[in-house]
Design an enzyme around this catalytic site. Sequence first.
Site, PDB file in Angstrom:
ATOM      1  N   CYS A  14      20.851   9.592  51.549  1.00 48.48           N
ATOM      2  CA  CYS A  14      21.563  10.440  52.553  1.00 48.48           C
ATOM      3  C   CYS A  14      22.932  11.726  51.618  1.00 48.48           C
ATOM      4  CB  CYS A  14      23.397   9.705  53.886  1.00 48.48           C
ATOM      5  SG  CYS A  14      23.540   8.435  52.628  1.00 48.48           S
ATOM      6  N   HIS A  67      27.825   6.132  54.943  1.00 44.88           N
ATOM      7  CA  HIS A  67      26.859   6.897  55.702  1.00 44.88           C
ATOM      8  C   HIS A  67      27.439   8.769  55.114  1.00 44.88           C
ATOM      9  CE1 HIS A  67      22.926   7.913  56.972  1.00 44.88           C
ATOM     10  NE2 HIS A  67      23.013   8.219  57.506  1.00 44.88           N
ATOM     11  N   HIS A  79      20.500  14.385  58.636  1.00 47.19           N
ATOM     12  CA  HIS A  79      20.879  13.295  57.782  1.00 47.19           C
ATOM     13  C   HIS A  79      20.231  13.085  57.180  1.00 47.19           C
ATOM     14  CE1 HIS A  79      21.073  10.341  61.094  1.00 47.19           C
ATOM     15  NE2 HIS A  79      20.750  10.812  61.394  1.00 47.19           N
TER      16      HIS A  79
END
Length: 109
Positions: A14, A67, A79
């Site tokens: 990510c 994240h 993402h």
Amino acid sequence: PYRYGSNSKSGTDCSGFVTRVFKEVYGITLQRSSRSMFQSVKHVKKDEMQTGDLVFFRRGPGQPIYHVGIYLKDGKFAHSATNGGVMVSSLQQAYYSRNFYAAGRVATE
């Protein structure tokens, strides 16, 4: 596909995805980890998010950020997810709604 610790077209995690997009699209070098990115952005309210803002997620109060993605518009963000690689998801999906922590704007100067 998702690849932990990487940010190439053959696989990315990510934060690798976010750093690569900002470098290639905007010419901006970001910190490599989602936690350090969070420390270096101007925090914005969820209802004031704009295209290009970063969205951060954690698993609960007091938990670390795990994240990061790039906000697009209409509640959607791009993402790299462990279960599918680079994708567009909705902040309204139960998982992301539950784990959403904050949004931040990258300085463009």
